[in-house]
Motif scaffolding. Sequence first.
Motif, PDB file in Angstrom:
ATOM      1  N   UNK A 372      39.668  44.023  24.607  1.00  0.00           N
ATOM      2  CA  UNK A 372      38.886  43.242  23.872  1.00  0.00           C
ATOM      3  C   UNK A 372      38.788  41.834  24.546  1.00  0.00           C
ATOM      4  N   UNK A 373      39.952  41.278  25.412  1.00  0.00           N
ATOM      5  CA  UNK A 373      40.046  40.093  26.197  1.00  0.00           C
ATOM      6  C   UNK A 373      39.316  40.319  27.220  1.00  0.00           C
ATOM      7  N   UNK A 417      47.206  44.894  22.950  1.00  0.00           N
ATOM      8  CA  UNK A 417      48.814  44.853  23.246  1.00  0.00           C
ATOM      9  C   UNK A 417      49.226  46.420  23.490  1.00  0.00           C
ATOM     10  N   UNK A 418      48.630  47.252  22.873  1.00  0.00           N
ATOM     11  CA  UNK A 418      48.834  48.518  23.143  1.00  0.00           C
ATOM     12  C   UNK A 418      47.627  49.691  23.611  1.00  0.00           C
ATOM     13  N   UNK A 432      50.497  59.468  22.771  1.00  0.00           N
ATOM     14  CA  UNK A 432      51.519  58.369  23.744  1.00  0.00           C
ATOM     15  C   UNK A 432      51.002  57.100  23.506  1.00  0.00           C
ATOM     16  N   UNK A 433      52.150  55.995  23.360  1.00  0.00           N
ATOM     17  CA  UNK A 433      51.742  54.907  23.223  1.00  0.00           C
ATOM     18  C   UNK A 433      52.500  54.119  24.270  1.00  0.00           C
ATOM     19  N   UNK A 434      51.714  53.258  25.058  1.00  0.00           N
ATOM     20  CA  UNK A 434      52.116  52.310  25.972  1.00  0.00           C
ATOM     21  C   UNK A 434      51.860  50.614  25.520  1.00  0.00           C
ATOM     22  N   UNK A 435      52.835  49.910  25.689  1.00  0.00           N
ATOM     23  CA  UNK A 435      52.465  48.770  25.340  1.00  0.00           C
ATOM     24  C   UNK A 435      52.378  47.635  26.732  1.00  0.00           C
TER      25      UNK A 435
END
Length: 447
Positions: A372-373, A417-418, A432-435
């Motif tokens: 979104x940024x 952020x994720x 799977x989650x990436x930060x």
Amino acid sequence: MAHFLNDDLEYVADDYYDVTDFEDDPFGDEQSHKNDVTDFEFEDDVDTSKPKTDTSAKEARNGKDIQGIPWERLNFTRDKYRETRLKQYKNYESLSRSHEELERQCLEVEKGKTFYDFHFNTRLVKSTIVHFQLRNLLWATSKHDVYLMQNYSVVHWSSLLKRGKEVLNVVKPIVPTLKNPGLLAQTLSRVQISTMAVKEGLLVAGGFQGELICKNLNHPGVAYCTKLTTDENAITNTVDIYRNPSGSRRVIAANNDAQVRVFDAENFTCLNRFSFDWCVNNTCVSPDGKLLAVLGDSADCLIADAQTGKITGSLKGHLDYSFASAWHPDGRILATGNQDTTCRLWDIRNLSESLAVLKGRMGAIRAVRFTNDGRFLAMAEPADFVHIIDTQSGYSKGQEIDIFGEIAGISFSPDAEALFVGVADRTYGSLLEFNRRHFNQYPQTMF
């Protein structure tokens, strides 16, 4: 798009396990999968220990495979298996055209960057893919809230509580709760969800037989559901939720009947219907609500007026059919993902040629997302690879996420952020989650 189910999916487990206990078609055995859904439960106790099948960043730093694949017990190494997959993987093509010139057009991207660190992998929830060409089955509404399709359920996963909950069951008859005169709603059951979107408290799902389901997440039941078309080849290929220029919320759906339909998101009346010359596989409305990208069973993509459906531009350059698109938040750049293994970037101010061409590793680009940024673009292949591209580098620097399994969908959290990746695999299906990595800050995730 091809009118058949997931016969082209390649499962990791097939290569090194006896999979005779698995069904080839996840919807083939009615009774067994009915039980899968009705018995779909998770641990209610937040304090329960982490399942052994899950992987944390700390475990990954200590050498555990992020997907929990026990390479040490197999007859080959991870590197050897990757080498084999790259050699044997066959990308699906609808049009057979030479890629010689295409290779020369592709931007050289400097790989090896790390923009998002691995944080967690859970196998408590597993994505299911109905159609091998449609991979929009995962949506993050916050850093801690993710929605995905699993068998006949839409599931909410809390990455904070490490717990899942069924929010929509489409095995049982679905009776719409909204009763408006003239509203063409109808009861549905056993819907095979082919695509979905979740925004602003609204869940919208499309089905393999042309269904449309709309549910307000803060209210019980389903507000509206219907069959959009009676055509034999009726798949709902894509759905989305957007705001028009005046700020009113809309639902848009595109089908294999070459129709794009726009609905009021409050009372679900059909406001517009646009017809095209080919099956529409994907649509995406610009951030200001004025332009509509239309992609389908054509090598060319279209730009249309989102209010009238009138075609205002044509995007030429892809060699095959397109199935994914996303607008940069500034509304100037459109990304299109294609079966020719590329993602093209288009400057809306000059559509005569693409701004850049980004290449995948081994397969089609079936999902694309901007943060979104606007800082990053993510591109997902059908299997194994997700690419994160830094837009501020002129799309010349990237991170390659290397996993194994069919990719059901990708989604950035709204705050960027994720990044969540859904993997559909009989054994190693997971979320799977990436930060996001921030410089000058000690990372709490995997280096």
